[in-house]
Scaffold this active site. Sequence first.
Site, PDB file in Angstrom:
ATOM      1  N   GLY A 202      -8.561  22.715  -6.295  1.00  0.00           N
ATOM      2  CA  GLY A 202      -7.005  22.109  -6.360  1.00  0.00           C
ATOM      3  C   GLY A 202      -6.338  21.706  -5.273  1.00  0.00           C
TER       4      GLY A 202
ATOM      5  N   GLY B 269      -3.141  20.825  -4.362  1.00  0.00           N
ATOM      6  CA  GLY B 269      -1.963  20.730  -3.684  1.00  0.00           C
ATOM      7  C   GLY B 269      -2.434  20.837  -2.222  1.00  0.00           C
ATOM      8  N   TYR B 270      -0.763  21.615  -1.508  1.00  0.00           N
ATOM      9  CA  TYR B 270      -0.064  21.943  -0.804  1.00  0.00           C
ATOM     10  C   TYR B 270      -1.534  22.735  -0.218  1.00  0.00           C
ATOM     11  CZ  TYR B 270       3.869  20.218  -0.836  1.00  0.00           C
ATOM     12  OH  TYR B 270       5.274  19.562  -1.138  1.00  0.00           O
TER      13      TYR B 270
ATOM     14  N   VAL C 133     -10.449  22.086 -14.325  1.00  0.00           N
ATOM     15  CA  VAL C 133     -11.001  23.599 -14.110  1.00  0.00           C
ATOM     16  C   VAL C 133     -10.782  24.548 -15.789  1.00  0.00           C
ATOM     17  CG1 VAL C 133     -11.710  25.550 -12.808  1.00  0.00           C
ATOM     18  CG2 VAL C 133     -10.881  23.771 -11.802  1.00  0.00           C
TER      19      VAL C 133
ATOM     20  N   GLU D 229      18.784  21.542  -5.731  1.00  0.00           N
ATOM     21  CA  GLU D 229      18.534  20.041  -5.531  1.00  0.00           C
ATOM     22  C   GLU D 229      18.230  19.039  -6.039  1.00  0.00           C
ATOM     23  OE1 GLU D 229      15.692  20.575  -1.335  1.00  0.00           O
ATOM     24  OE2 GLU D 229      14.786  20.579  -3.099  1.00  0.00           O
TER      25      GLU D 229
ATOM     26  N   ASP E 232       0.360  29.323  -5.896  1.00  0.00           N
ATOM     27  CA  ASP E 232       0.697  29.522  -7.184  1.00  0.00           C
ATOM     28  C   ASP E 232       0.527  30.863  -7.930  1.00  0.00           C
ATOM     29  OD1 ASP E 232       3.407  27.788  -6.414  1.00  0.00           O
ATOM     30  OD2 ASP E 232       2.730  26.816  -5.869  1.00  0.00           O
TER      31      ASP E 232
ATOM     32  N   ALA F 202       6.338  26.337  -1.186  1.00  0.00           N
ATOM     33  CA  ALA F 202       5.201  25.163   0.722  1.00  0.00           C
ATOM     34  C   ALA F 202       4.642  25.809   1.480  1.00  0.00           C
ATOM     35  CB  ALA F 202       5.552  23.640   0.553  1.00  0.00           C
ATOM     36  N   GLN F 203       5.699  26.568   1.654  1.00  0.00           N
ATOM     37  CA  GLN F 203       6.095  26.659   3.187  1.00  0.00           C
ATOM     38  C   GLN F 203       4.751  27.542   4.176  1.00  0.00           C
ATOM     39  OE1 GLN F 203       8.734  28.222   7.089  1.00  0.00           O
ATOM     40  NE2 GLN F 203       8.757  27.599   5.442  1.00  0.00           N
TER      41      GLN F 203
ATOM     42  N   LYS G  43      15.756  18.278   7.071  1.00  0.00           N
ATOM     43  CA  LYS G  43      14.748  17.679   5.754  1.00  0.00           C
ATOM     44  C   LYS G  43      14.321  17.009   5.380  1.00  0.00           C
ATOM     45  CE  LYS G  43      14.188  18.896   1.132  1.00  0.00           C
ATOM     46  NZ  LYS G  43      13.894  20.344   0.754  1.00  0.00           N
TER      47      LYS G  43
END
Length: 392
Positions: free
Chosen positions: A4, A6-7, A73, A160, A288, A305-306, A365
Site C-alpha cells: 500500500g 497511502g498514508y 495484491v 467538506e 484502514d 489519516a492522522q 487546514k
Amino acid sequence: MVLGGGYAGLRAIKFLQRQLPKEVELTLVSDTPIHTEKTNLHEVAAGTIAPNRITFEIESVLQPRVDFRVETVMKVDVDHKQISFASGDILPYDYVIVALGFKSESFGLQGAENALPLDSIDSATRIQSAVEQQVARYAKSKDPNDLNVVVCGAGFTGIELVGEFTKSLPKLAAKYNTPAINLTCIEMATHILPMFDQGLADYAVDYLKQKGAKLLTGAKITAIEPNAVVYSDDEGEHRAYANTIIWTVGVSGSNVIADSGFDQRRNRVVVGEHLNMDAHPEVYLVGDVSAVMDPASSRPYPTTAQISLKQGEIAAKNVVAAINNQPQTTFTYQSAGTVASLSDTNAIGEVGKMKLKGYPASALKKIITDRSLLEDANLRTMFKKGRYDIYH
C-alpha cells in the site's frame, strides 16, 4: 514488504529506508504509481483544484534501494509468508506491513450503483466531470434534475464536499448560464460533526445553510434510484431527485483482508498494542485495514489519516526492532487536533483546548495540508503543490 502506497504505507517505507541497513531488502507494493492525499479528495470532486495538486509519483520519494512494484495484491498468505498478485506473481516476505487502505462501503443498499462513490482520485474526477456534464446538459434538456446534486452522508467527507460545492456550483451555473444549482445533503444522524464542540458544529451547519445547501438530518436512506435518493424520516418516505448522486456514507478496508482469510469485520483486523498479529507477529496491519483499541473508550480508534501516519511509523519502528531483537514499541495515540474545511476560506477546528472557526481554521487546514505533503513526499513537493504556491 510494505503493501500500500497511502498514508500509512508511505510513512512506513520512508522510515524503513532510513533506519535499516542496505543489505535488508525492501519492497513497496502499490496498485498505482501515484500517491493521493485523500483528505483532499473533496476539492477535486468539487472542481476547486486540479487532481495533480493532491498527487505525486511514489517513486520520487523512494531511495533506489526500494524495489517498487505497481501490482494488485490478491492475497496475503500468512501461513506460507507470501503475497499473491493479480499478475500471477508470488513473493515471499520475512516481515510484512499491510496498509492496503479503504474502499467505499454501500452496506448492501438497494441501487447503490446509481451513486458515485468518493474514495480515490479517479472517483473524484468522475464526480467533477459528472456534475459539470449534467449542468452543461441542462441547456438542451431543461431537466431540473440536471441542476440537482445530492450528497449522501454528512460525515467528515460529506460536509467538506458540500462546503466545496457551495463555492464551485455557483461558478458552474454562471459558466453555463443556468438557474441556481440545488445542493442537498442527506444524513441519518440527527446531529452532524459530533467529533466537534457543539458550537463549532452549529457554526458549520449555519454557514452551509447560508450558502444555499439543504441539510436533511434524521433521514435514513433506504434506496437509490437512477435519479433519486429514497429516504425516510418521522414523516414517512420521501425522494430527493437529482441526476448527480454522490455517496460518502461509509468505508471499509480492502477486500484483500477477507479474501486472505483474516478474522475481520468490514475488512478490519483487530491487532495488538504493537500493531501485529499474535499468531503471526511478523504481520503488521495498519491504517484502514486495522482495528486498534482505544484503552480510554474500549472502542477502535477511528480510521483517520492522522492515526494512519502514526501507525505506519510505529509498525516500521517495530519491524526494525524485531530485526535487531529489540523490544517492540506500544502504539499510543494523542490527537494533534481536528480541522474540517467548509470552503477555501472557512473551516472549523479544535487543537487542544483551542477552538477555531472561519479563516483562522482555514489557514490551519492549509498548514496541515502542506505539512502532510512535506512528510509524505519532500520539501520540493510541498513548495510545488502546497496551498500557498510558494514556487509561484
